[in-house]
Design a protein around this motif. Sequence first.
Motif, PDB file in Angstrom:
ATOM      1  N   VAL A 123      16.619  30.193 -35.551  1.00 23.51           N
ATOM      2  CA  VAL A 123      17.018  31.006 -34.395  1.00 23.51           C
ATOM      3  C   VAL A 123      16.885  30.133 -33.152  1.00 23.51           C
ATOM      4  N   GLU A 124      17.490  30.566 -32.067  1.00 19.42           N
ATOM      5  CA  GLU A 124      17.322  29.815 -30.825  1.00 19.42           C
ATOM      6  C   GLU A 124      15.901  30.030 -30.310  1.00 19.42           C
ATOM      7  N   VAL A 125      15.209  28.928 -30.111  1.00 18.29           N
ATOM      8  CA  VAL A 125      13.797  28.980 -29.706  1.00 18.29           C
ATOM      9  C   VAL A 125      13.655  28.392 -28.309  1.00 18.29           C
ATOM     10  N   ASP A 126      13.017  29.152 -27.422  1.00 22.04           N
ATOM     11  CA  ASP A 126      12.651  28.642 -26.102  1.00 22.04           C
ATOM     12  C   ASP A 126      11.306  27.940 -26.263  1.00 22.04           C
ATOM     13  N   PHE A 127      11.326  26.613 -26.272  1.00 21.90           N
ATOM     14  CA  PHE A 127      10.114  25.848 -26.548  1.00 21.90           C
ATOM     15  C   PHE A 127       9.079  26.001 -25.433  1.00 21.90           C
ATOM     16  N   ASN A 128       9.525  26.306 -24.206  1.00 21.42           N
ATOM     17  CA  ASN A 128       8.554  26.552 -23.127  1.00 21.42           C
ATOM     18  C   ASN A 128       7.725  27.796 -23.444  1.00 21.42           C
ATOM     19  N   LEU A 129       8.425  28.867 -23.882  1.00 19.98           N
ATOM     20  CA  LEU A 129       7.734  30.113 -24.211  1.00 19.98           C
ATOM     21  C   LEU A 129       6.880  29.931 -25.463  1.00 19.98           C
ATOM     22  N   LEU A 130       7.414  29.191 -26.464  1.00 18.57           N
ATOM     23  CA  LEU A 130       6.660  28.976 -27.703  1.00 18.57           C
ATOM     24  C   LEU A 130       5.359  28.236 -27.437  1.00 18.57           C
ATOM     25  N   VAL A 131       5.409  27.152 -26.646  1.00 10.48           N
ATOM     26  CA  VAL A 131       4.192  26.383 -26.338  1.00 10.48           C
ATOM     27  C   VAL A 131       3.222  27.232 -25.520  1.00 10.48           C
ATOM     28  N   LYS A 132       3.775  28.074 -24.635  1.00  7.44           N
ATOM     29  CA  LYS A 132       2.917  28.974 -23.856  1.00  7.44           C
ATOM     30  C   LYS A 132       2.138  29.910 -24.777  1.00  7.44           C
ATOM     31  N   ASN A 133       2.806  30.414 -25.833  1.00  2.00           N
ATOM     32  CA  ASN A 133       2.140  31.289 -26.799  1.00  2.00           C
ATOM     33  C   ASN A 133       1.092  30.531 -27.609  1.00  2.00           C
ATOM     34  N   ILE A 178      -0.689  19.555 -19.669  1.00  2.00           N
ATOM     35  CA  ILE A 178       0.512  19.522 -18.817  1.00  2.00           C
ATOM     36  C   ILE A 178       1.740  19.636 -19.726  1.00  2.00           C
ATOM     37  N   VAL A 179       2.615  20.586 -19.410  1.00  2.00           N
ATOM     38  CA  VAL A 179       3.828  20.789 -20.207  1.00  2.00           C
ATOM     39  C   VAL A 179       5.045  20.598 -19.307  1.00  2.00           C
ATOM     40  N   GLU A 180       5.846  19.605 -19.621  1.00  2.00           N
ATOM     41  CA  GLU A 180       7.104  19.418 -18.901  1.00  2.00           C
ATOM     42  C   GLU A 180       8.122  20.458 -19.371  1.00  2.00           C
ATOM     43  N   ASN A 181       9.249  20.542 -18.667  1.00  2.00           N
ATOM     44  CA  ASN A 181      10.288  21.496 -19.048  1.00  2.00           C
ATOM     45  C   ASN A 181      10.833  21.128 -20.438  1.00  2.00           C
ATOM     46  N   LEU A 182      10.770  22.064 -21.371  1.00  2.00           N
ATOM     47  CA  LEU A 182      11.189  21.835 -22.750  1.00  2.00           C
ATOM     48  C   LEU A 182      12.509  22.548 -23.023  1.00  2.00           C
ATOM     49  N   PRO A 183      13.241  22.118 -24.047  1.00  2.00           N
ATOM     50  CA  PRO A 183      14.580  22.674 -24.295  1.00  2.00           C
ATOM     51  C   PRO A 183      14.558  23.990 -25.057  1.00  2.00           C
ATOM     52  N   LYS A 184      15.740  24.589 -25.142  1.00  2.00           N
ATOM     53  CA  LYS A 184      15.992  25.707 -26.049  1.00  2.00           C
ATOM     54  C   LYS A 184      16.906  25.183 -27.152  1.00  2.00           C
ATOM     55  N   ILE A 185      16.441  25.209 -28.391  1.00  2.00           N
ATOM     56  CA  ILE A 185      17.266  24.755 -29.509  1.00  2.00           C
ATOM     57  C   ILE A 185      17.023  25.647 -30.719  1.00  2.00           C
ATOM     58  N   LYS A 186      17.950  25.604 -31.659  1.00  2.00           N
ATOM     59  CA  LYS A 186      17.785  26.394 -32.879  1.00  2.00           C
ATOM     60  C   LYS A 186      16.752  25.732 -33.784  1.00  2.00           C
ATOM     61  N   ALA A 187      15.832  26.543 -34.289  1.00  2.00           N
ATOM     62  CA  ALA A 187      14.760  26.007 -35.132  1.00  2.00           C
ATOM     63  C   ALA A 187      14.133  27.153 -35.909  1.00  2.00           C
ATOM     64  N   HIS A 212      -0.518  15.842 -22.621  1.00  2.00           N
ATOM     65  CA  HIS A 212       0.770  15.891 -21.921  1.00  2.00           C
ATOM     66  C   HIS A 212       1.870  16.105 -22.947  1.00  2.00           C
ATOM     67  N   ILE A 213       2.682  17.169 -22.748  1.00  2.00           N
ATOM     68  CA  ILE A 213       3.738  17.521 -23.697  1.00  2.00           C
ATOM     69  C   ILE A 213       5.087  17.373 -23.007  1.00  2.00           C
ATOM     70  N   SER A 214       6.019  16.619 -23.633  1.00  2.00           N
ATOM     71  CA  SER A 214       7.332  16.380 -23.019  1.00  2.00           C
ATOM     72  C   SER A 214       8.402  16.279 -24.103  1.00  2.00           C
ATOM     73  N   ALA A 215       9.656  16.255 -23.657  1.00  2.00           N
ATOM     74  CA  ALA A 215      10.778  16.115 -24.599  1.00  2.00           C
ATOM     75  C   ALA A 215      11.940  15.455 -23.874  1.00  2.00           C
ATOM     76  N   LYS A 216      12.742  14.705 -24.625  1.00  2.00           N
ATOM     77  CA  LYS A 216      13.958  14.112 -24.062  1.00  2.00           C
ATOM     78  C   LYS A 216      15.034  14.076 -25.138  1.00  2.00           C
ATOM     79  N   HIS A 217      16.293  14.070 -24.679  1.00  2.00           N
ATOM     80  CA  HIS A 217      17.428  14.060 -25.595  1.00  2.00           C
ATOM     81  C   HIS A 217      17.771  12.621 -25.960  1.00  2.00           C
TER      82      HIS A 217
END
Length: 484
Positions: free
Chosen positions: A337-347, A364-373, A402-407
């Motif tokens: 399903v489409e997962v908002d990784f910002n919300l998931l890490v917050k949980n 510290i959490v940088e802005n994370l993507p929304k992707i299907k997972a 520190h949590i981050s993501a890049k494409h």
Amino acid sequence: MEIKHNELSFQLMVEATPTALIVVNNYGKIAYLNNFSEKLFLYKKNELIGQDIGILIPQNKSSNHPAYIKEFFVNPKSRQMGENRELYALKKNGVTFPVEIGLNPLVTVDGTLVLAAIIDISDRKKADEQFRLVVESAPNAMIMVDNRGLIIMINKQTELLFGYSRDELIGQKMELLVPDRFKENHSNHRTSFYKKPTSRAMGAGRDLFALKKDGIEIPIEIGLNLIPKKDSQFVLASIIDITERKKNEEAFKEYTKSIEHKNQELEQFTYIASHDLSEPLNSIQGLISLIMDDEENNIDENLIVKLNFMDQSVTRMKELIKGLLDYARLGKNVESVEVDFNLLVKNVLSDLESSIKKHEANIIVENLPKIKAYELEIHLLFQNLISNAIKYRNSTIPPKIHISAKHVNNLWQFAIRDNGIGIPLDQKDKIFLLFQRLHARNEYSGVGIGLAHCKKIVELHNGNIWADSEVGKGSIFYFTLAVK
């Protein structure tokens, strides 16, 4: 005066032409030649005018020439001389060279003459010979076909692959090498190719087969290359027999199926065995608790210590079994399903709130993507990695994560960086295996399954996981997830 003017105009045009032009009468005598003819044949005009045209023809080629001249004057029309034959001319110094000759009738007051346009094709012949040698030395079967589908050139590898001799193939339709069930469409494919000719692989997305002389079909790959030649276009086909590759692919498929089947059996066994082991362990732990409760006043301290040790051992065993059960269940009956990784890490951080507060962890959490997972599995992935970053902290300073993501290309690459104790270099490749522990239980709790969970979860998403670390300074856990 008009006739003289026309004759003068004709002479000026002939002299200005950068091609050897020779006028011959019906007796085969040279009536006129231009300056370019002198340069080509190394004769002066007065040495050739009035001479038989045979003076410019090699001796071994001249015997039939008078008959060709007679034949031309019976039906004089513009055409190529010696079509489908190799023509050669002779210089004054005795050197022969390949030529192309165009014949054009000239109607004059003195009768019909023939204007021969002669082109030295020595350079073209050399290029053709070099091309032929390249084709001949190619490690693959090479076949050149014209726009009618006729084979005009092959190499030795073609003879070896198909079992035909060169003479048996030259001039034959390409369909000779095509299995019967594909012949009907083959000419349509050829027509389609010539409408939009480009160098490419033939039959992309289709299985291709060829037919040998002995009737055996073989799987092949074909590369098509357009070869411009004269006023036509030819196709050079490079043909590779992929019989062995196909066998290996089938063997690999069967092997993969076998491995998958065995993995399924192993996971099923793990699930059943773990489930069946849980029951007696629960009974043992219940019995220990019952003994300690009922006989509290009658048990000496030495026995209490032993019972507590047994209880702890059973607890660790239950944790191990739970880990195995969770591992076996990963990826079972899940849907991405489409997962908002910002919300998931917050949980995840909310679940770990007490541990974060206890150890004063700064996350510290940088802005994370929304992707299907697979959402639950990804939740477990982050929970394990963040828990480890807190657990394996440096005792002198609070944990900093520190949590981050890049494409990256078609993947999302995540990084979880910590300032913990780090991982020895010789252990980096082992930490993702089941039951791998780097520390004694009295130092750090756990059963050695968490990172194996992480690896399996990432691989379920067609990704990879790895770590960079320096002992005493911290670690960075990287993992990639495919974009779906």
